[in-house]
Write a protein that holds these residues in place. Structure first.
Motif, PDB file in Angstrom:
ATOM      1  N   UNK A 138       0.849  -1.193   0.000  1.00  0.00           N
ATOM      2  CA  UNK A 138       0.000   0.000   0.000  1.00  0.00           C
ATOM      3  C   UNK A 138       0.880   1.235   0.000  1.00  0.00           C
ATOM      4  N   UNK A 139       0.486   2.230  -0.776  1.00  0.00           N
ATOM      5  CA  UNK A 139       1.189   3.502  -0.788  1.00  0.00           C
ATOM      6  C   UNK A 139       0.396   4.571  -0.063  1.00  0.00           C
ATOM      7  N   UNK A 140       1.098   5.526   0.520  1.00  0.00           N
ATOM      8  CA  UNK A 140       0.456   6.665   1.182  1.00  0.00           C
ATOM      9  C   UNK A 140       1.056   7.943   0.611  1.00  0.00           C
ATOM     10  N   UNK A 141       0.200   8.861   0.190  1.00  0.00           N
ATOM     11  CA  UNK A 141       0.656  10.133  -0.375  1.00  0.00           C
ATOM     12  C   UNK A 141       0.147  11.285   0.483  1.00  0.00           C
ATOM     13  N   UNK A 142       1.060  12.123   0.961  1.00  0.00           N
ATOM     14  CA  UNK A 142       0.703  13.280   1.780  1.00  0.00           C
ATOM     15  C   UNK A 142       0.966  14.592   1.044  1.00  0.00           C
ATOM     16  N   UNK A 143       1.183  14.502  -0.263  1.00  0.00           N
ATOM     17  CA  UNK A 143       1.401  15.694  -1.077  1.00  0.00           C
ATOM     18  C   UNK A 143       0.103  16.494  -1.155  1.00  0.00           C
ATOM     19  N   UNK A 144       0.134  17.703  -0.627  1.00  0.00           N
ATOM     20  CA  UNK A 144      -1.027  18.585  -0.694  1.00  0.00           C
ATOM     21  C   UNK A 144      -0.602  19.797  -1.508  1.00  0.00           C
ATOM     22  N   UNK A 145      -0.984  19.807  -2.761  1.00  0.00           N
ATOM     23  CA  UNK A 145      -0.476  20.785  -3.716  1.00  0.00           C
ATOM     24  C   UNK A 145      -0.622  22.206  -3.198  1.00  0.00           C
ATOM     25  N   UNK A 146       0.472  22.973  -3.294  1.00  0.00           N
ATOM     26  CA  UNK A 146       0.436  24.363  -2.844  1.00  0.00           C
ATOM     27  C   UNK A 146      -0.508  25.198  -3.684  1.00  0.00           C
ATOM     28  N   UNK A 147      -0.680  24.810  -4.952  1.00  0.00           N
ATOM     29  CA  UNK A 147      -1.589  25.539  -5.849  1.00  0.00           C
ATOM     30  C   UNK A 147      -2.912  24.813  -6.032  1.00  0.00           C
ATOM     31  N   UNK A 148      -2.927  23.518  -5.705  1.00  0.00           N
ATOM     32  CA  UNK A 148      -4.111  22.700  -5.963  1.00  0.00           C
ATOM     33  C   UNK A 148      -4.242  22.299  -7.414  1.00  0.00           C
ATOM     34  N   UNK A 149      -3.182  22.511  -8.216  1.00  0.00           N
ATOM     35  CA  UNK A 149      -3.297  22.335  -9.665  1.00  0.00           C
ATOM     36  C   UNK A 149      -2.372  21.266 -10.244  1.00  0.00           C
ATOM     37  N   UNK A 150      -1.449  20.753  -9.427  1.00  0.00           N
ATOM     38  CA  UNK A 150      -0.536  19.737  -9.948  1.00  0.00           C
ATOM     39  C   UNK A 150      -0.932  18.364  -9.410  1.00  0.00           C
ATOM     40  N   UNK A 151      -0.266  17.338  -9.900  1.00  0.00           N
ATOM     41  CA  UNK A 151      -0.535  15.972  -9.454  1.00  0.00           C
ATOM     42  C   UNK A 151       0.712  15.399  -8.803  1.00  0.00           C
ATOM     43  N   UNK A 152       0.532  14.562  -7.766  1.00  0.00           N
ATOM     44  CA  UNK A 152       1.692  13.964  -7.100  1.00  0.00           C
ATOM     45  C   UNK A 152       2.326  12.875  -7.953  1.00  0.00           C
ATOM     46  N   UNK A 153       3.548  13.116  -8.406  1.00  0.00           N
ATOM     47  CA  UNK A 153       4.244  12.161  -9.252  1.00  0.00           C
ATOM     48  C   UNK A 153       4.450  10.834  -8.532  1.00  0.00           C
ATOM     49  N   UNK A 154       4.565  10.887  -7.196  1.00  0.00           N
ATOM     50  CA  UNK A 154       4.766   9.650  -6.434  1.00  0.00           C
ATOM     51  C   UNK A 154       3.585   8.697  -6.612  1.00  0.00           C
ATOM     52  N   UNK A 155       2.369   9.236  -6.737  1.00  0.00           N
ATOM     53  CA  UNK A 155       1.198   8.384  -6.956  1.00  0.00           C
ATOM     54  C   UNK A 155       1.237   7.779  -8.352  1.00  0.00           C
ATOM     55  N   UNK A 156       1.667   8.562  -9.327  1.00  0.00           N
ATOM     56  CA  UNK A 156       1.808   8.051 -10.688  1.00  0.00           C
ATOM     57  C   UNK A 156       2.753   6.852 -10.702  1.00  0.00           C
ATOM     58  N   UNK A 157       3.882   6.992 -10.012  1.00  0.00           N
ATOM     59  CA  UNK A 157       4.846   5.894  -9.950  1.00  0.00           C
ATOM     60  C   UNK A 157       4.260   4.678  -9.245  1.00  0.00           C
ATOM     61  N   UNK A 158       3.495   4.912  -8.186  1.00  0.00           N
ATOM     62  CA  UNK A 158       2.857   3.809  -7.468  1.00  0.00           C
ATOM     63  C   UNK A 158       1.851   3.091  -8.356  1.00  0.00           C
ATOM     64  N   UNK A 159       1.064   3.852  -9.092  1.00  0.00           N
ATOM     65  CA  UNK A 159       0.085   3.238  -9.982  1.00  0.00           C
ATOM     66  C   UNK A 159       0.784   2.443 -11.090  1.00  0.00           C
ATOM     67  N   UNK A 160       1.962   2.910 -11.527  1.00  0.00           N
ATOM     68  CA  UNK A 160       2.712   2.159 -12.519  1.00  0.00           C
ATOM     69  C   UNK A 160       3.092   0.777 -12.018  1.00  0.00           C
ATOM     70  N   UNK A 161       3.248   0.640 -10.698  1.00  0.00           N
ATOM     71  CA  UNK A 161       3.551  -0.647 -10.068  1.00  0.00           C
ATOM     72  C   UNK A 161       2.286  -1.352  -9.585  1.00  0.00           C
ATOM     73  N   UNK A 162       1.119  -0.869 -10.028  1.00  0.00           N
ATOM     74  CA  UNK A 162      -0.175  -1.413  -9.591  1.00  0.00           C
ATOM     75  C   UNK A 162      -0.294  -1.398  -8.072  1.00  0.00           C
TER      76      UNK A 162
END
Length: 379
Positions: free
Chosen positions: A277-301
């Motif tokens: 299980x992955x946990x992401x605590x990235x809370x975008x300063x602008x609210x407009x970007x996406x957390x790359x760490x989640x993208x990488x996690x999804x790449x590993x299913x």
């Protein structure tokens, strides 16, 4: 930026990659004959005078250093810049483009001034100057990419910057689910669950949320709820790492072990591919970007629990490929629900993983060829 360089080289372009070498580049970069690395030294802040004087001095020194370095390399047809960080690099690269008749491309991942506001507050003069600077020089670019639909709209409405394409942070080929998951390892009863998070240890990620949730999780286990022990790995390095390591050292868990290593680029995907299980605590300063760490996690299913912010729904589909939480209590409840009776039995965690396997999203290289490559071909 390393993936941009590799993609350009793969399509026959020579690439000069400028950057700090405080961490080792990916091995594919190092052995690619079409990619030439030019290192930039990290300047130490002058420790005299007021903080704002130190900051201004460092920015000026960085601008001179970067301008001089970019004039020494072979004349580029394009200069591709990721923002942030854009101070002073946007202005410097724009001036270099004028002198050398090159085209400036900005890849917008966020706004630098919103990150600064996390430390100084929105109304601080230096934040307001940074906002003015970013919007002014951002409009002087020749082409622009961004990572979300929300950012594209904001760039147009609030900055008068037209984006040429949306190139989201999507899965890279290096991030895949390990074959070991199909073997006997996942059948071992009473093994600990491997929880993974990654961070740059900055103000836009509040790790006290995770630490409080882990305290609640420990209480669940102590109360007799059938939950596995946890191994929690938090990777990365940054300014707040020492602060959180001190907090972690004061915590005395019986059923949870926390470690905070730094991993090389080749090792990180292996860890994600092994995790539960992955946990992401990235809370975008602008609210407009996406957390790359989640993208990488999804790449590993790897399913995730991610903290809520404005456009997160463009990536994390709640109750489909992961869960979205707003505070530590909600995260603790999600950990309990997902890991109940782990690792045996049919669980929501298994369902999320199956959904990720079936999603068939574009890989980074495929997305790049559809969204970024045409800009180079057509111009």
């Amino acid at each position: 930026m390393q993936y941009h360089a590799l993609a350009l080289a793969r399509h026959g372009h020579g690439v000069t990659l400028l950057g700090f070498l405080s961490t080792k580049p990916h091995s594919d970069i190092l052995c690619n004959e079409k990619i030439h690395i030019v290192s930039i030294s990290e300047l130490k802040v002058l420790q005299v005078g007021p903080k704002i004087f130190q900051y201004i001095t460092k920015v000026i020194a960085q601008a001179i250093q970067l301008f001089y370095t970019m004039l020494k390399v072979d004349r580029p047809s394009y200069i591709l810049l990721q923002n942030p960080p854009g101070l002073p690099s946007i202005a410097v690269t724009w001036m270099v483009c004028l002198v050398r008749r090159s085209k400036l491309i900005i890849d917008w991942h966020n706004y630098g001034y919103t990150i600064m506001s996390l430390i100084h507050g929105k109304n601080h003069p230096i934040v307001q100057i940074a906002e003015w600077y970013e919007k002014l020089f951002g409009r002087l670019s020749d082409y622009n990419f961004c990572v979300t639909n929300a950012m594209k709209e904001d760039l147009q409405m609030n900055c008068n910057i037209k984006t040429d394409s949306i190139h989201p942070d999507v899965e890279k080929s290096a991030f895949t689910e390990l074959d070991i998951r199909n073997g006997n390892v996942t059948q071992i009863k009473e093994r600990p669950a491997l929880l993974i998070s990654s961070t740059s240890w900055t103000e836009d990620e509040d790790f006290s949320i995770l630490l409080k949730a882990l305290e609640d999780y420990e209480e669940y286990v102590n109360d007799g709820i059938k939950l596995p022990s946890l191994v929690c790995v938090i990777t990365g390095k940054g300014p707040l790492k020492k602060h959180y390591n001190r907090l972690i050292d004061k915590m005395h868990f019986k059923h949870i072990q926390i470690c905070t290593p730094w991993l090389e680029a080749e090792d990180y995907p292996v860890l994600l591919g092994s995790a539960d299980l992955g946990v992401c605590l990235h809370k975008s300063s602008s609210g407009l970007d996406l957390p790359m760490k989640v993208v990488d996690m999804f790449g590993c299913c790897l399913p995730v629990c991610a903290v809520h912010f404005q456009c997160l729904h463009e990536l994390v589909k709640h109750d489909e490929n992961g869960l979205i939480f707003r505070d530590s209590n909600e995260l603790a409840e999600q950990l309990k629900m997902l890991l109940l009776e782990f690792p045996t039995g049919e669980s929501k965690l298994d369902m999320f993983r199956r959904n990720l396997r079936a999603s068939k999203q574009l890989r980074w290289d495929e997305s790049w060829e559809q969204t970024v490559l045409p800009v180079f071909r057509n111009n």
